[in-house]
Design a protein around this motif. Structure first.
Motif, PDB file in Angstrom:
ATOM      1  N   THR A 185       0.840  -1.193   0.000  1.00 49.39           N
ATOM      2  CA  THR A 185       0.000   0.000   0.000  1.00 49.39           C
ATOM      3  C   THR A 185       0.872   1.237   0.000  1.00 49.39           C
ATOM      4  O   THR A 185       0.454   2.305   0.435  1.00 49.39           O
ATOM      5  N   SER A 186       2.071   1.098  -0.493  1.00 47.60           N
ATOM      6  CA  SER A 186       3.016   2.198  -0.568  1.00 47.60           C
ATOM      7  C   SER A 186       2.979   2.977   0.734  1.00 47.60           C
ATOM      8  O   SER A 186       3.040   2.388   1.793  1.00 47.60           O
ATOM      9  N   ASP A 187       2.817   4.260   0.671  1.00 47.21           N
ATOM     10  CA  ASP A 187       2.898   5.027   1.910  1.00 47.21           C
ATOM     11  C   ASP A 187       1.529   5.434   2.431  1.00 47.21           C
ATOM     12  O   ASP A 187       1.339   6.515   2.954  1.00 47.21           O
ATOM     13  N   ARG A 188       0.566   4.566   2.236  1.00 45.27           N
ATOM     14  CA  ARG A 188      -0.798   4.872   2.646  1.00 45.27           C
ATOM     15  C   ARG A 188      -0.966   5.059   4.151  1.00 45.27           C
ATOM     16  O   ARG A 188      -1.980   5.575   4.613  1.00 45.27           O
ATOM     17  N   THR A 189       0.009   4.579   4.908  1.00 43.61           N
ATOM     18  CA  THR A 189      -0.064   4.803   6.346  1.00 43.61           C
ATOM     19  C   THR A 189      -0.057   6.296   6.644  1.00 43.61           C
ATOM     20  O   THR A 189      -0.672   6.749   7.585  1.00 43.61           O
ATOM     21  N   LYS A 190       0.629   7.045   5.776  1.00 49.21           N
ATOM     22  CA  LYS A 190       0.711   8.489   6.003  1.00 49.21           C
ATOM     23  C   LYS A 190      -0.595   9.196   5.648  1.00 49.21           C
ATOM     24  O   LYS A 190      -0.940  10.195   6.231  1.00 49.21           O
ATOM     25  N   SER A 191      -1.272   8.689   4.648  1.00 46.84           N
ATOM     26  CA  SER A 191      -2.499   9.330   4.209  1.00 46.84           C
ATOM     27  C   SER A 191      -3.344   8.301   3.469  1.00 46.84           C
ATOM     28  O   SER A 191      -2.818   7.507   2.707  1.00 46.84           O
ATOM     29  N   PRO A 192      -4.669   8.300   3.684  1.00 45.09           N
ATOM     30  CA  PRO A 192      -5.514   7.274   3.060  1.00 45.09           C
ATOM     31  C   PRO A 192      -5.484   7.316   1.535  1.00 45.09           C
ATOM     32  O   PRO A 192      -5.737   6.310   0.878  1.00 45.09           O
ATOM     33  N   VAL A 193      -5.194   8.453   0.936  1.00 47.62           N
ATOM     34  CA  VAL A 193      -5.113   8.489  -0.525  1.00 47.62           C
ATOM     35  C   VAL A 193      -3.687   8.272  -0.999  1.00 47.62           C
ATOM     36  O   VAL A 193      -3.385   8.395  -2.179  1.00 47.62           O
ATOM     37  N   GLY A 194      -2.807   7.949  -0.095  1.00 51.50           N
ATOM     38  CA  GLY A 194      -1.460   7.578  -0.522  1.00 51.50           C
ATOM     39  C   GLY A 194      -0.556   8.757  -0.784  1.00 51.50           C
ATOM     40  O   GLY A 194       0.389   8.661  -1.568  1.00 51.50           O
ATOM     41  N   ASP A 195      -0.814   9.902  -0.167  1.00 52.01           N
ATOM     42  CA  ASP A 195       0.096  11.010  -0.399  1.00 52.01           C
ATOM     43  C   ASP A 195       1.456  10.628   0.187  1.00 52.01           C
ATOM     44  O   ASP A 195       1.542  10.095   1.285  1.00 52.01           O
ATOM     45  N   GLY A 196       2.478  10.889  -0.543  1.00 48.31           N
ATOM     46  CA  GLY A 196       3.801  10.434  -0.138  1.00 48.31           C
ATOM     47  C   GLY A 196       4.167   9.154  -0.852  1.00 48.31           C
ATOM     48  O   GLY A 196       5.303   8.715  -0.815  1.00 48.31           O
ATOM     49  N   ALA A 197       3.198   8.568  -1.537  1.00 50.64           N
ATOM     50  CA  ALA A 197       3.459   7.307  -2.214  1.00 50.64           C
ATOM     51  C   ALA A 197       4.401   7.485  -3.395  1.00 50.64           C
ATOM     52  O   ALA A 197       4.376   8.491  -4.077  1.00 50.64           O
ATOM     53  N   THR A 198       5.228   6.499  -3.600  1.00 46.21           N
ATOM     54  CA  THR A 198       6.104   6.500  -4.775  1.00 46.21           C
ATOM     55  C   THR A 198       6.066   5.164  -5.504  1.00 46.21           C
ATOM     56  O   THR A 198       6.341   5.111  -6.693  1.00 46.21           O
ATOM     57  N   GLU A 199       5.725   4.093  -4.804  1.00 40.40           N
ATOM     58  CA  GLU A 199       5.889   2.754  -5.386  1.00 40.40           C
ATOM     59  C   GLU A 199       5.101   2.500  -6.665  1.00 40.40           C
ATOM     60  O   GLU A 199       5.645   1.902  -7.596  1.00 40.40           O
ATOM     61  N   PRO A 200       3.821   2.929  -6.767  1.00 44.41           N
ATOM     62  CA  PRO A 200       3.113   2.607  -8.014  1.00 44.41           C
ATOM     63  C   PRO A 200       3.827   3.143  -9.255  1.00 44.41           C
ATOM     64  O   PRO A 200       3.856   2.463 -10.292  1.00 44.41           O
ATOM     65  N   TRP A 201       4.433   4.315  -9.139  1.00 47.62           N
ATOM     66  CA  TRP A 201       5.068   4.919 -10.324  1.00 47.62           C
ATOM     67  C   TRP A 201       6.426   4.295 -10.610  1.00 47.62           C
ATOM     68  O   TRP A 201       6.839   4.204 -11.757  1.00 47.62           O
ATOM     69  N   ILE A 202       7.082   3.852  -9.551  1.00 45.36           N
ATOM     70  CA  ILE A 202       8.350   3.137  -9.738  1.00 45.36           C
ATOM     71  C   ILE A 202       8.100   1.797 -10.433  1.00 45.36           C
ATOM     72  O   ILE A 202       8.784   1.429 -11.386  1.00 45.36           O
ATOM     73  N   VAL A 203       7.095   1.086  -9.939  1.00 41.79           N
ATOM     74  CA  VAL A 203       6.758  -0.233 -10.511  1.00 41.79           C
ATOM     75  C   VAL A 203       6.369  -0.089 -11.978  1.00 41.79           C
ATOM     76  O   VAL A 203       6.820  -0.858 -12.843  1.00 41.79           O
ATOM     77  N   ALA A 204       5.545   0.894 -12.282  1.00 42.36           N
ATOM     78  CA  ALA A 204       5.118   1.108 -13.668  1.00 42.36           C
ATOM     79  C   ALA A 204       6.329   1.375 -14.564  1.00 42.36           C
ATOM     80  O   ALA A 204       6.439   0.839 -15.663  1.00 42.36           O
ATOM     81  N   HIS A 205       7.230   2.209 -14.067  1.00 46.23           N
ATOM     82  CA  HIS A 205       8.423   2.565 -14.834  1.00 46.23           C
ATOM     83  C   HIS A 205       9.264   1.313 -15.121  1.00 46.23           C
ATOM     84  O   HIS A 205       9.695   1.082 -16.255  1.00 46.23           O
ATOM     85  N   ASN A 206       9.450   0.504 -14.099  1.00 43.51           N
ATOM     86  CA  ASN A 206      10.271  -0.697 -14.262  1.00 43.51           C
ATOM     87  C   ASN A 206       9.620  -1.711 -15.203  1.00 43.51           C
ATOM     88  O   ASN A 206      10.310  -2.407 -15.957  1.00 43.51           O
ATOM     89  N   LEU A 207       8.285  -1.777 -15.163  1.00 39.86           N
ATOM     90  CA  LEU A 207       7.575  -2.667 -16.095  1.00 39.86           C
ATOM     91  C   LEU A 207       7.760  -2.189 -17.530  1.00 39.86           C
ATOM     92  O   LEU A 207       7.965  -2.995 -18.446  1.00 39.86           O
TER      93      LEU A 207
END
Ligand code: PNW
Length: 476
Positions: A185-207
């Motif tokens: 859930t990436s950084d969802r602990t910080k915010s329910p909408v995932g503010d601070g999140a980076t993982e989805p975009w990293i994963v997409a880039h690597n794919l």
């Protein structure tokens, strides 16, 4: 009389959803094997351990396809049957590889053209443990390239290759919402909408980079001698403005498409991420190095399109949440007048709306220069289907109507809008393991009796596709 004579049509499946036999003949675990063991992740507590047992029923599946008149079949390889630990230094499991060599031979002998997906979400578990799997920008693309080369070499008779299925799902459902493996859930602990999140975009880039690497290997080492073609499979829902008179909703529709489709298709066809994503996401969206861009830009021989549904889209007010994966929009099933986009199904995210299919085919074609398109998935579940008796399930008029409407919309797009569709795959050949919904949701045109030896029974929809396509294929 809309479709070209050599148009291919058939049915689609994915390895983890149908094969079962997860411990047979040396197969290694994928991230989905582990994910299913985590309590609470799968609706009915099930897994793909047995599924449709297709690993042991290839003859039956080929005969079924032939009996339905399919001219093509889309299936995926289980990476961990072939390289149980997944990496380029790890051992190859010849039995696993031979299984697919034989299966391809059997399909061709039956006159069915194979479309092979290299990876439909079942990433080797060992790679996830070793270096974070999809999160690693260097190791993952290299391991995928190695796997791709191995199977290109072993399966020279395959002419149509698909690298990844729906990278949007891997990125968002797997690394932001946590509904799919590996359940992050990436950084969802910080915010329910995932503010601070980076993982989805990293994963997409690597794919994207891993896709680009596999395509380069195919084009450099195999295509010159064997011919054939390769592309990625992208999902995308159609959009309609919640209030067509509100320019902000019309704009929100475009942004929603960019955040779901162009996120992947823009780098491939145009060379970079869409401006709307860069504007909202800033530096949490990775930047292509020149070498990465060279791999990704121009890497599709065709566009693989998965399509199921449509939404009404409403703009959001206030500043965009920088971590919002949807692009600062609200996604709804009713519009401003209270009209519903389509009837409910068993899948919370799916409401049939065939006109959206024609629309979206046009949007993709215009934005990306009218590429050759294969519709690699299209289909529906039915609300409450699983509660019915088998005889009732076989009478799936709702699904018959869905296919008539959607295939009709596609034919119109080809005939009137200049869209270049060359093939179509109904999802799915048979009921199967529907990921986090387990076996409660059935997408098959064939019913699978899980209690009685996984026997397959064609539903009405299974037999409707051949006459439907026969009537649309131009003679002569
Ligand atoms: C696709 N959503 O997945 C997949 O490619 C198939 O494996 C799957 O069985 C099929 O559609 C039906 O669900 C999706 O939640 C799963 O938006 C979920 C979503 C979209 C696509």
């Amino acid at each position: 009389m809309a479709l070209p004579r050599d148009f291919l049509w058939g049915f689609a499946t994915a390895a983890y959803q149908i094969e079962g036999a997860v411990d047979q003949h040396g197969r290694g675990p994928s991230i989905w094997d582990s994910f299913c063991k985590t309590p609470g992740k799968i609706a009915d507590g099930s897994s793909g351990d047995v599924a449709c047992d297709s690993y042991n029923r290839t003859a039956e599946d080929v005969a079924l396809l032939a009996s339905l008149g399919a001219t093509a079949y889309r299936f995926s390889l289980s990476w961990t049957r072939i390289i149980p630990k997944g990496g380029r230094g790890d051992a190859v499991n010849q039995v696993g590889l031979d299984h697919y060599v034989r299966f391809v031979d059997d399909l061709l002998a039956a006159g069915i053209t194979p479309f092979v997906t290299l990876s439909h979400w079942d990433i080797p578990d060992e790679l996830h443990r070793r270096y974070g799997g999809l999160l690693d920008r260097t190791e993952f693309p290299l391991d995928f390239e190695h796997f791709a080369r191995l199977v290109f070499r072993a399966l020279p008779r395959v002419r149509h290759w698909l690298t990844f299925n729906e990278p949007w799902c891997s990125s968002v459902l797997g690394f932001s919402l946590g509904q799919f493996a590996p359940g992050r859930t990436s950084d969802r602990t910080k915010s329910p909408v995932g503010d601070g999140a980076t993982e989805p975009w990293i994963v997409a880039h690597n794919l994207l980079v891993a896709h680009g690497r596999a395509v380069k290997v195919f084009r450099d080492e195999f295509q010159p001698a064997n011919g054939g073609e390769i592309g990625i499979v992208l999902n995308g829902d159609a959009v309609f403005p919640w209030d067509p008179a509100d320019a902000a909703d019309v704009e929100a529709c475009e942004r929603k498409l960019e955040f779901s489709i162009s996120w992947f298709a823009d780098p491939i066809y145009l060379g970079d991420y869409p401006a709307s994503m860069r504007d909202q996401l800033g530096d949490r969206l990775p930047t292509f190095t020149p070498a990465e861009r060279a791999l990704v830009h121009g890497s599709n021989d065709f566009y693989g399109m998965n399509h199921y549904t449509a939404n009404y889209v409403k703009h959001r007010t206030g500043a965009a949440d920088r971590g919002d994966v949807a692009g600062h929009v609200e996604i709804l099933f009713d519009n401003k007048n209270g009209d519903s986009i389509g009837p409910e199904t068993q899948s919370t995210w799916l409401r049939p709306c065939a006109p959206g299919f024609r629309d979206l085919l046009g949007w993709i074609s215009r934005r990306y220069g009218f590429p050759k398109i294969y519709v690699t998935e299209n289909g529906t579940s039915i609300k409450g289907e699983n509660e019915l008796r088998r005889e009732q399930i076989l009478d799936d008029d709702f699904r018959v109507g869905y296919y008539e409407d959607y295939v009709g919309a596609m034919a119109l797009a080809v005939e009137r809008d200049g869209v270049d569709v060359r093939g179509y795959f109904a999802w799915s050949l048979m009921d199967n393991f529907e990921w986090h919904e387990g076996y409660e949701t059935r997408f098959g045109v064939c019913y699978v009796d899980y209690e009685n030896g996984q026997r397959r029974y064609p539903k009405k929809s299974a037999r409707r596709l051949k006459p439907l396509f026969d009537s649309l294929l131009t003679k002569g």
